[in-house]
Design an enzyme around this catalytic site. Structure first.
Site: not given
Length: 377
Positions: A88, A136, A159, A167
């Site tokens: 992302g 992402g 992450e 996530d």
């Protein structure tokens, strides 16, 4: 006549150049090819990193194709040859979080809604994860029915190195991998490459990159009406391409990881104890890796996967939205992004600095409901 020809030639060339420039500026290309809806992530210089604008283009188009009788399948791929989607637009989210801009809420909220849409999609959704697939990009692929890796695929959820957690539904799919592989990938950010991505179940199929672009896409675009026999046709195509791809031995699959011995413990501290008491080079390397990660992120991630193993994708995404907003309120996310992506000194100053200083109460607070601002799916 010659002058008219020259005039029209240059006008035609200008139009073509303008079209190329416009295509370059469009971050997501959406088109119909035969009976396939085709999505091309089109930020090659940014390794097709996902931003809010792209999410807002993807979601309504997926919903439209899902009910369109002239669309049988959806194919998503990345432009440029280097990456499917490398993650992302974290720097933009970081800046928003610092300034109180609602982007820090909107980006994750709409991204997770998109992840859920892909997970619940009623038609075959085929992600061609050719190249770097992280963060992402994992959310845009792993929840779909078909995930096609190539020899160029690099998969990771790194992450914890930036004060975040894996996530986009990582709490759902990671604990469902064999043994404690998901916990290993989540805590360490280890990179799976090529065929290993399919071997462990992150990808559903493997084809050579050249066959993906020629044989696979050319066949999928023009298959007939959608029904169960159609699904079988897709599976046969993948199976034939998969079987014709050369096999190579995998160092990962012969490592001590797959015994689940090292990453089976009731806490992050327990995992570190396993690693530190093991004499293998593999264990030593993983212990060194974990020592560089955010202690808070490690503890959040451990609990995320432990709880996510018994939750639905929707419930996991609700949990993860709470976690991402907790990270936006904390310090480690901003410090991790500074260290890894901005200054690139790779010397983060975590707060708290050790696992012992991360209290159970502080972790509990990260999982607390957000009331009216909770994610609703």
């Amino acid at each position: 006549p010659d002058s008219y020809f020259i005039m029209y030639f240059f006008r035609f060339r200008s139009i073509c150049r303008l079209q190329r420039l416009q295509a370059h500026m469009v971050k997501v290309l959406l088109e119909k090819v035969g009976r396939a809806g085709v999505i091309t992530l089109n930020r090659p210089k940014a390794m097709n990193a996902l931003n809010l604008t792209m999410t807002r283009l993807l979601y309504p188009q997926l919903k439209e194709w899902e009910t369109d009788e002239q669309t049988d399948i959806v194919i998503i791929k990345g432009a440029g040859g280097r990456a499917f989607c490398a993650g992302g637009d974290i720097i933009a989210v970081t800046e928003a979080g610092k300034s109180g801009d609602p982007l820090a809420q909107d980006f994750f909220r709409e991204e997770y809604v998109l992840n859920n849409t892909i997970g619940m999609y009623k038609k075959p959704y085929i992600a061609l994860i050719d190249g770097i697939t992280m963060g992402g990009g994992v959310g845009l692929s792993v929840h779909g029915r078909f995930r096609v890796a190539t020899e160029k695929t690099v998969f990771a959820m790194p992450e914890t190195a930036i004060g975040l957690f894996p996530d986009v539904g990582g709490g759902y799919f990671l604990p469902r991998l064999q043994g404690k592989l998901g916990m290993f990938l989540a805590l360490t950010g280890f990179r799976l490459k090529g065929r290993d991505v399919q071997r462990v179940g992150v990808a559903s199929h493997f084809v050579e990159s050249q066959k993906k672009s020629v044989t696979l896409c050319g066949t999928l675009y023009f298959l007939g009406d959608f029904d169960w026999s159609f699904i079988l046709v897709i599976l046969c195509i993948f199976a034939n391409l998969h079987l014709s791809s050369p096999l190579h031995p995998s160092p990962l699959l012969s490592s001590p990881l797959l015994s689940s011995r090292l990453f089976s413990a009731g806490s992050v501290e327990g995992i570190l104890q396993n690693l530190n008491t093991d004499n293998s080079a593999f264990a030593k390397k993983q212990a060194e890796t974990l020592a560089r990660m955010s202690p808070t992120s490690l503890k959040i991630t451990f609990r995320q996967l432990e709880q996510g193993a018994a939750m639905s994708l929707q419930d996991v995404l609700v949990m993860e939205y709470r976690l991402c907003q907790a990270c936006m309120r904390g310090k480690d996310f901003y410090e991790g992004v500074r260290s890894v992506l901005i200054d690139k000194d790779h010397s983060p100053r975590w707060s708290p600095a050790t696992l012992a200083e991360v209290s159970d109460h502080s972790v509990d607070q990260c999982f607390s409901p957000l009331g009216e601002t909770d994610l609703r799916l």
